[in-house]
Motif scaffolding. Structure first.
Motif, PDB file in Angstrom:
ATOM      1  N   ALA A  50       0.828  -1.206   0.000  1.00  0.00           N
ATOM      2  CA  ALA A  50       0.000   0.000   0.000  1.00  0.00           C
ATOM      3  C   ALA A  50       0.862   1.254   0.000  1.00  0.00           C
ATOM      4  O   ALA A  50       2.029   1.229   0.394  1.00  0.00           O
ATOM      5  N   LYS A  51       0.251   2.337  -0.466  1.00  0.00           N
ATOM      6  CA  LYS A  51       0.839   3.668  -0.338  1.00  0.00           C
ATOM      7  C   LYS A  51      -0.119   4.530   0.464  1.00  0.00           C
ATOM      8  O   LYS A  51      -1.339   4.468   0.290  1.00  0.00           O
ATOM      9  N   VAL A  52       0.442   5.318   1.358  1.00  0.00           N
ATOM     10  CA  VAL A  52      -0.357   6.162   2.249  1.00  0.00           C
ATOM     11  C   VAL A  52       0.038   7.615   2.020  1.00  0.00           C
ATOM     12  O   VAL A  52       1.230   7.950   2.019  1.00  0.00           O
ATOM     13  N   ARG A  53      -0.976   8.452   1.806  1.00  0.00           N
ATOM     14  CA  ARG A  53      -0.726   9.882   1.609  1.00  0.00           C
ATOM     15  C   ARG A  53      -0.810  10.606   2.945  1.00  0.00           C
ATOM     16  O   ARG A  53      -1.766  10.432   3.701  1.00  0.00           O
ATOM     17  N   ALA A  54       0.202  11.398   3.225  1.00  0.00           N
ATOM     18  CA  ALA A  54       0.213  12.237   4.432  1.00  0.00           C
ATOM     19  C   ALA A  54      -0.061  13.669   3.989  1.00  0.00           C
ATOM     20  O   ALA A  54       0.685  14.233   3.176  1.00  0.00           O
ATOM     21  N   GLU A  55      -1.124  14.262   4.549  1.00  0.00           N
ATOM     22  CA  GLU A  55      -1.534  15.606   4.112  1.00  0.00           C
ATOM     23  C   GLU A  55      -2.068  16.392   5.309  1.00  0.00           C
ATOM     24  O   GLU A  55      -2.809  15.846   6.141  1.00  0.00           O
ATOM     25  N   LEU A  56      -1.689  17.654   5.386  1.00  0.00           N
ATOM     26  CA  LEU A  56      -2.120  18.498   6.502  1.00  0.00           C
ATOM     27  C   LEU A  56      -3.618  18.752   6.423  1.00  0.00           C
ATOM     28  O   LEU A  56      -4.160  19.049   5.353  1.00  0.00           O
ATOM     29  N   ASP A  57      -4.293  18.630   7.571  1.00  0.00           N
ATOM     30  CA  ASP A  57      -5.735  18.858   7.621  1.00  0.00           C
ATOM     31  C   ASP A  57      -6.064  20.308   7.296  1.00  0.00           C
ATOM     32  O   ASP A  57      -5.351  21.229   7.720  1.00  0.00           O
ATOM     33  N   GLU A  58      -7.131  20.517   6.548  1.00  0.00           N
ATOM     34  CA  GLU A  58      -7.509  21.871   6.129  1.00  0.00           C
ATOM     35  C   GLU A  58      -7.951  22.734   7.303  1.00  0.00           C
ATOM     36  O   GLU A  58      -7.779  23.959   7.286  1.00  0.00           O
ATOM     37  N   VAL A  59      -8.516  22.132   8.341  1.00  0.00           N
ATOM     38  CA  VAL A  59      -9.043  22.900   9.479  1.00  0.00           C
ATOM     39  C   VAL A  59      -8.049  22.884  10.646  1.00  0.00           C
ATOM     40  O   VAL A  59      -7.644  23.926  11.153  1.00  0.00           O
ATOM     41  N   ASP A  60      -7.676  21.674  11.086  1.00  0.00           N
ATOM     42  CA  ASP A  60      -6.739  21.528  12.196  1.00  0.00           C
ATOM     43  C   ASP A  60      -5.324  21.419  11.637  1.00  0.00           C
ATOM     44  O   ASP A  60      -4.912  20.355  11.163  1.00  0.00           O
ATOM     45  N   ARG A  61      -4.574  22.504  11.682  1.00  0.00           N
ATOM     46  CA  ARG A  61      -3.250  22.518  11.066  1.00  0.00           C
ATOM     47  C   ARG A  61      -2.206  21.751  11.875  1.00  0.00           C
ATOM     48  O   ARG A  61      -1.053  21.654  11.472  1.00  0.00           O
ATOM     49  N   ASN A  62      -2.604  21.216  13.026  1.00  0.00           N
ATOM     50  CA  ASN A  62      -1.717  20.346  13.793  1.00  0.00           C
ATOM     51  C   ASN A  62      -1.951  18.863  13.494  1.00  0.00           C
ATOM     52  O   ASN A  62      -1.294  18.001  14.057  1.00  0.00           O
ATOM     53  N   LEU A  63      -2.919  18.612  12.609  1.00  0.00           N
ATOM     54  CA  LEU A  63      -3.308  17.237  12.299  1.00  0.00           C
ATOM     55  C   LEU A  63      -2.835  16.849  10.904  1.00  0.00           C
ATOM     56  O   LEU A  63      -3.052  17.575   9.933  1.00  0.00           O
TER      57      LEU A  63
END
Length: 455
Positions: A50-63
């Motif tokens: 599998a490949k997993v995308r890591a992306e900053l949450d649009e609302v919670d910028r710490n997530l």
């Protein structure tokens, strides 16, 4: 846990070693998104990649959101800050992936192009220092540094120990075993040159790149083939060794004399020592005879030695009665046992084989295994029990470079944690330490790197 003729097959979870850096760079805003890979395996079943995308949450910028874009896996960060991987097609429950808290690198020994394989390793009882042994017969002593709190970054602290070594060359060929004395200031080493040595393990006041070479204060010789295991009794007046010459020898350190020698049915590949079981396997509960040999410590007579054998069985020796008290039946397969570990406090014995099978026994009833399990058909290099509350686990070093922790009591066997960070290099040695109430696992591998995990 129920015994079965066929070992239970446990799954394997592997993850890109740099996944902590990937998540960190996204969280810090250095890149908008990135990907890392996850693979899951189980013998006789299709693997999952599998490949997993890591992306900053649009609302919670710490997530940082982790979304699988290929393959059926689930990667989650739990409330403790730990990451787990689950894989439904292979029945893999959420399994913790533990990154090293520290990586110790001597640049002269862990060069990625030509690393020096670590053949022997130990951590002092007070966790203040560790020692590594190599194919050329050399032993190096290094200081350990304090770890961060449990909430440290997933990215391992890189500790450069190039300029902090204390070298020695006690053996003519490969070092097979290193054990610190209880004082943490003396080391018992053994080698394929048939000898044992006693080495000072004091740390220098001023570390240096070359270090002041230390020489053995005592050399013990009597074995006729490579030594496969050692143990220290009490404060260290008596020590034990096992060998491919089929003997277990009890030594007096001060004189270098062999006090007694016990002969096994097969070459001994490893050994583990502990207190005598409450019910001896041979059923003889007569009082242990008092040794009339003044070179032997009184507590020596209360010890038993479990030996894994080249013929695939194991044997138990009683140091009080000076005899073999149990020999396990020869297995159907001819795969040698390669590792063994005894836990007196839990009445448990674990053996590991060259074909990757780990078998667990209740020492009060050695005739029938509690259970057996395996992952991939790879050599089990080393085993160490660990306790966390009422739960008992087993830290396992393997030749495929995929060390892990298996839960065995009260539920198991199951993979409770994958120890990540090694890149396919065999992990030869594993140690468990309790440091200020925290469970730590140390490993040493063929890439010349010592890794320290905090559970």
């Amino acid at each position: 846990m129920a015994a079965n003729n066929s070992p239970l097959i446990l799954p394997v979870v592997t993850i890109q070693n740099t996944f902590p850096e990937v998540i960190h760079e996204v969280q810090e805003g250095l890149v908008p998104l990135d990907k890392f890979w996850v693979s899951c395996y189980k013998t006789s079943e299709p693997s999952v990649h599998a490949k997993v995308r890591a992306e900053l949450d649009e609302v919670d910028r710490n997530l940082v959101n982790l979304t699988p874009i290929e393959g059926d896996v689930v990667v989650v960060k739990d409330a403790n800050g730990d990451y787990t991987v689950a894989c439904k097609p292979l029945g893999v429950p959420a399994t913790r992936v533990v990154t090293p808290a520290q990586e110790y690198k001597d640049k002269e020994r862990s060069n990625p192009i030509r690393p020096h394989r670590i053949t022997a390793f130990d951590v002092s009882p007070d966790s203040s220092r560790f020692a590594t042994g190599y194919l050329d017969g050399s032993v190096f002593l290094y200081p350990a540094t304090a770890t961060h709190s449990p909430s440290h970054s997933l990215i391992a602290q890189q500790v450069d120990i190039t300029n902090s070594k204390t070298p020695s060359r006690p053996h003519l060929s490969s070092v097979s075993s290193l054990k610190f004395f209880p004082s943490s200031r003396v080391i018992l080493s053994s080698g394929h040159d048939f000898s044992l040595t006693i080495l000072p393990a004091d740390l220098p006041d001023v570390p240096s790149r070359s270090g002041t070479r230390v020489a053995p204060v005592r050399t013990l010789r009597a074995h006729t083939r490579p030594i496969s295991g050692t143990a220290i009794i009490g404060l260290g007046r008596n020590v034990i060794s096992s060998s491919l010459d089929r003997t277990v020898k009890l030594w007096e350190v001060s004189s270098g004399d062999v006090i007694s020698s016990l002969v096994s049915q097969s070459p001994i590949t490893s050994m583990s020592i502990g207190d005598r079981m409450s019910t001896p396997p041979d059923g003889e509960e007569s009082p242990v005879p008092v040794s009339g040999d003044g070179r032997e410590l009184p507590e020596t007579s209360s010890k038993v030695v479990f030996c894994s054998l080249e013929n695939g069985s194991f044997e138990v020796f009683d140091l009080g009665f000076k005899k073999s008290i149990y020999q396990s039946p020869l297995p159907a397969s001819s795969s040698p046992l390669t590792s063994i570990n005894y836990s007196f406090s839990h009445n448990l014995l674990a053996t590991g084989s060259a074909s990757g099978i780990i078998t667990l026994y209740d020492t009060r009833s050695l005739g029938t295994p509690l259970t057996s399990f395996s992952r991939l058909e790879t050599v089990v290099e080393d085993l160490a029990f660990l306790q966390n509350g009422s739960a008992v686990g087993l830290a396992i070093a393997t030749a495929d470079g995929l060390p892990y922790v298996a839960s065995v009591i009260p539920e198991g066997p199951a993979v409770s944690a994958e120890l990540v960070g090694v890149d396919c290099d065999p992990v030869r040695r594993i140690r468990v330490r309790d440091n200020s109430g925290r469970k730590e696992i140390w490993s040493a591998s063929d890439d010349g790197i010592v890794r320290r995990y905090v559970l």
